[in-house]
Design a protein around this motif. Structure first.
Motif, PDB file in Angstrom:
ATOM      1  N   GLN A 218     -35.654 -22.605   3.044  1.00  0.00           N
ATOM      2  CA  GLN A 218     -35.211 -21.762   1.935  1.00  0.00           C
ATOM      3  C   GLN A 218     -36.200 -20.626   1.704  1.00  0.00           C
ATOM      4  N   VAL A 221     -34.913 -17.883   3.740  1.00  0.00           N
ATOM      5  CA  VAL A 221     -33.469 -17.592   3.761  1.00  0.00           C
ATOM      6  C   VAL A 221     -33.157 -16.294   3.017  1.00  0.00           C
ATOM      7  N   THR A 225     -31.598 -13.004   4.581  1.00  0.00           N
ATOM      8  CA  THR A 225     -30.316 -12.488   4.082  1.00  0.00           C
ATOM      9  C   THR A 225     -30.420 -11.000   3.760  1.00  0.00           C
ATOM     10  N   LYS A 263     -28.226 -20.051   8.229  1.00  0.00           N
ATOM     11  CA  LYS A 263     -27.773 -20.104   6.833  1.00  0.00           C
ATOM     12  C   LYS A 263     -27.698 -18.694   6.246  1.00  0.00           C
ATOM     13  N   ARG A 285     -31.091 -29.567  11.797  1.00  0.00           N
ATOM     14  CA  ARG A 285     -30.441 -28.446  11.106  1.00  0.00           C
ATOM     15  C   ARG A 285     -28.938 -28.684  10.948  1.00  0.00           C
ATOM     16  N   TRP A 290     -27.290 -26.561   7.818  1.00  0.00           N
ATOM     17  CA  TRP A 290     -27.765 -25.191   8.022  1.00  0.00           C
ATOM     18  C   TRP A 290     -27.173 -24.580   9.289  1.00  0.00           C
ATOM     19  N   ASN A 292     -23.445 -24.889  11.469  1.00  0.00           N
ATOM     20  CA  ASN A 292     -22.096 -25.453  11.369  1.00  0.00           C
ATOM     21  C   ASN A 292     -21.665 -26.213  12.613  1.00  0.00           C
ATOM     22  N   SER A 316     -22.064 -20.376  11.588  1.00  0.00           N
ATOM     23  CA  SER A 316     -23.296 -20.459  12.379  1.00  0.00           C
ATOM     24  C   SER A 316     -23.099 -21.423  13.538  1.00  0.00           C
ATOM     25  N   ASN A 498     -24.954 -22.266  -2.283  1.00  0.00           N
ATOM     26  CA  ASN A 498     -25.417 -22.247  -0.891  1.00  0.00           C
ATOM     27  C   ASN A 498     -26.257 -23.456  -0.495  1.00  0.00           C
ATOM     28  N   LEU A 500     -29.448 -24.697  -0.877  1.00  0.00           N
ATOM     29  CA  LEU A 500     -30.634 -24.271  -0.132  1.00  0.00           C
ATOM     30  C   LEU A 500     -31.798 -25.241  -0.215  1.00  0.00           C
TER      31      LEU A 500
END
Length: 670
Positions: A218, A221, A225, A263, A285, A290, A292, A316, A498, A500
């Motif tokens: 996090q 992240v 982003t 993420k 992960r 984090w 998919n 992801s 989200n 996190l």
């Protein structure tokens, strides 16, 4: 273990009776074996150094044990002394203490070593391949005991993981002062770091590992982003306001901080494809949500990517394999990629930070210790191939940026085709292009906080408080910082959604000096009123406006020649320490490597008191504006604007500002 037994274990420190030897846990992600760099006499010294933590009655048993660890792992970790209690952040009241602030630091240390957070927890390494909290478990035990015993009239001094001792001080002095890896310059080469780390006299503390301020992936992240959102605003094919819907971001690394990439990309609306060679890291992960989906077949991965592009699906995808294979596949297939980067730990390229193409994880781990020269050659060959594939894709429009992990630096050392005619890199650093001019020069950086109650409800309250503060600031903000505030308001409002949090109940939020002070003041009031149930720890990533002097990352957009100096980071720590910081830290080394950067950091405990109110204003203002003043003197336009704004609003502030020089005057001379 119940609370009483846990407190007893902390207060025991280094046990008088030898604990049982732990079985080697193969389910845990362990650090690779380090280089065998010590000669016979130096190995004797390393064992002698390790034994000084223990009474002589144990020396005959431990000497052989430590020698075996040194041979087997390249370091003495003292695995026997790893605690049997579960390592994770607990409510602040569960720690034995005479100083509430010391209890908060104990909580932060345990969070750094939580198996859900740390990269190699049994080797006390939090992230980055070698970013250590301590060198060995004796240091951990002794430090926790000191913290449990200390009062608010003492300061604990930490030398590269070693607790030097408790010293008399005063209530507003830092409770802990930390240094990591501070080598004499003429003894600060790669083999020196390896040697003196193996001897047990120094360590690489990374940025927030050895300063007890890591909050899991996090922690990066939000910055990732923001980076991706603004990278999207730079590419021609992006949608309205830089929308990344249907756009692909390719990078590598899922361990430690790099685990933030998938993420962040999904939050930004992109399709992330991240390569990672370590199956345990990929699995971790994926379980945390984090990542998919996971692929080991490149053809299947490409088909899935095409589907995601067609549907403009934010998703992801992890490629469990080598990043070079992934880049070369995209180049061969002439696949359209909009954004590209790399987050392998290239500050540590020859000891587990980067794995060369054509070799398995196991083969690499073996070769890096049995034949370091051959392994280095493989790494450099791999980097050249990686750069070649990336160049083919950038020629077709991909925007590639260095992510401050020394990718360009090490690729250049490898002889890759990465330079312009003037000797500068062909690709920008993300700080040069995005974060420097957009965020750091305006004072925006990764402010963070941790709820010492470990209660999700407290974190939810802090999110709402922070959002309210930023919305009020947005209404009166100048146009120059409207976009930054808007991005951060959106972020904090969606933070709960989200999911996190990994480890402690923590949050990160990019904010400027004004935002940090107002948010912190509101937190302190909420603690005082009982709306928040326990103290809050404030901190930041060292990847910030002021805390770090790093010429290829944090200070990459400093163009007056001073980016190779380190006054700012050192002054930051000195200034924080007498303005109310609870602990301060200074590191040689960080995200781009030992010897490449000087990092300064802090932690501050808010307890609802008037003293906290006074300290937060004095310290947070300095912690940001020290860097603003330096950046303004370097003639950075955004920083000059921010410095002038600060001078107008603050009492007793006077910043030295530069006078502009017309180029024509210099053109006549040179």
């Amino acid at each position: 273990m119940d609370s009483k037994a846990f407190k007893k274990a902390i207060l025991e420190g280094i046990p008088d009776k030898l604990p049982a030897i732990h079985a080697y846990d193969k389910s845990i992600n362990h650090a690779p074996k380090r280089k065998d760099i010590l000669n016979k006499e130096e190995k004797r010294l390393a064992v002698r150094n390790a034994l000084r933590y223990f009474p002589s009655k144990h020396h005959s048993i431990l000497a052989k044990e430590f020698a075996d660890e040194l041979i087997k792992y390249g370091r003495i970790y003292m695995h026997r002394f790893m605690p049997t209690y579960k390592m994770h952040a607990r409510h602040i009241s569960e720690y034995p203490h005479h100083s509430l602030k010391a209890a908060a630091i104990m909580m932060m240390i345990q969070n750094n070593l939580d198996e859900a957070v740390a990269q190699h927890p049994h080797e006390l390494i939090t992230y980055g391949g070698n970013g250590a909290v301590f060198q060995n478990w004796a240091q951990y035990r002794l430090t926790m005991k000191y913290l449990a015993e200390m009062t608010d009239e003492q300061t604990l001094v930490m030398y590269s993981g070693h607790p030097l001792g408790l010293f008399p001080s005063h209530s507003n002095a830092p409770r802990v002062v930390v240094t990591n890896g501070m080598m004499i310059p003429n003894y600060s080469k790669p083999d020196d770091w390896e040697k003196y780390n193996a001897l047990g006299v120094t360590q690489y503390g990374q940025m927030t590992a050895g300063s007890y301020m890591y909050i899991g992936s996090q922690g990066i992240v939000h910055g990732t982003t923001i980076t991706l959102l603004n990278a999207g605003r730079k590419i021609k094919s992006a949608g309205k306001d830089g929308s990344l819907a249907g756009k692909i971001f390719v990078s590598s690394g899922l361990g430690g901080m790099s685990g933030a990439q998938p993420k962040a990309a999904v939050i930004a609306g992109a399709i992330a494809i991240i390569a990672e060679i370590n199956p345990k890291v990929v699995e971790k992960r994926h379980k945390q949500g984090w990542v998919n989906e996971v692929y080991t077949d490149l053809n299947k991965l490409l088909e899935r990517t095409k589907k995601a592009v067609k549907n403009k699906q934010a998703i992801s995808l992890a490629y469990q394999g080598n990043i070079v294979d992934l880049w070369e596949k995209f180049a061969k297939e002439n696949f359209k990629i909009e954004l590209g980067s790399d987050q392998t730990s290239l500050h540590n390229p020859f000891a587990g930070g980067y794995y060369p193409v054509g070799m398995s994880l196991e083969e690499s781990n073996k070769l890096m210790t049995t034949n370091p020269a051959a392994f280095k050659k493989k790494v450099y060959e791999s980097l050249k191939r990686q750069v070649n594939a990336i160049r083919k894709l950038t020629a077709k429009g991909m925007y590639f940026f260095d992510y401050g992990n020394a990718f360009l630096l090490e690729a250049g050392r490898a002889g890759a085709d990465i330079f312009k005619k003037d000797g500068t890199f062909i690709y920008p650093s993300y700080v040069e292009d995005i974060m420097g001019p957009m965020c750091f020069d305006y004072g925006f950086g990764p402010f963070r906080w941790v709820c010492t109650s470990c209660n999700p409800r407290d974190l939810e309250k802090t999110d709402k408080i922070a959002a309210n503060v930023l919305e009020a600031l947005y209404k009166k903000a100048p146009k120059e910082i409207k976009q930054q505030l808007a991005d951060n308001i959106k972020w904090i409002k969606e933070a709960q959604k989200n999911k996190l949090v990994v480890g402690s109940q923590a949050r990160i939020l990019y904010a400027d000096s004004e935002g940090r002070i107002e948010i912190a003041r509101a937190f302190n009031k909420a603690i005082q009123n009982g709306d928040i149930s326990a103290p809050i720890v404030l901190g930041r990533d060292h990847h910030d406006v002021s805390g770090t002097d790093s010429p290829y990352r944090e200070t990459a957009n400093i163009y007056d020649g001073s980016r190779f100096t380190a006054d700012m980071a050192v002054q930051n720590v000195i200034g924080d320490s007498f303005r109310g910081a609870t602990w301060v830290s200074l590191h040689n080394g960080g995200g781009v490597g030992w010897g490449e950067v000087i990092n300064g950091g802090f932690g501050m405990v808010l307890d609802g008191s008037a003293a906290s109110d006074k300290n937060l204003e004095a310290m947070l203002f300095w912690d940001v504006n020290n860097g603003i003043a330096r950046r303004a003197w370097a003639r950075n336009e955004g920083a000059v604007f921010t410095a002038k704004r600060a001078v107008k609003s603050a009492k007793n502030l006077n910043i030295t500002l530069p006078n502009a020089v017309e180029s024509r005057i210099l053109d006549k001379l040179f």
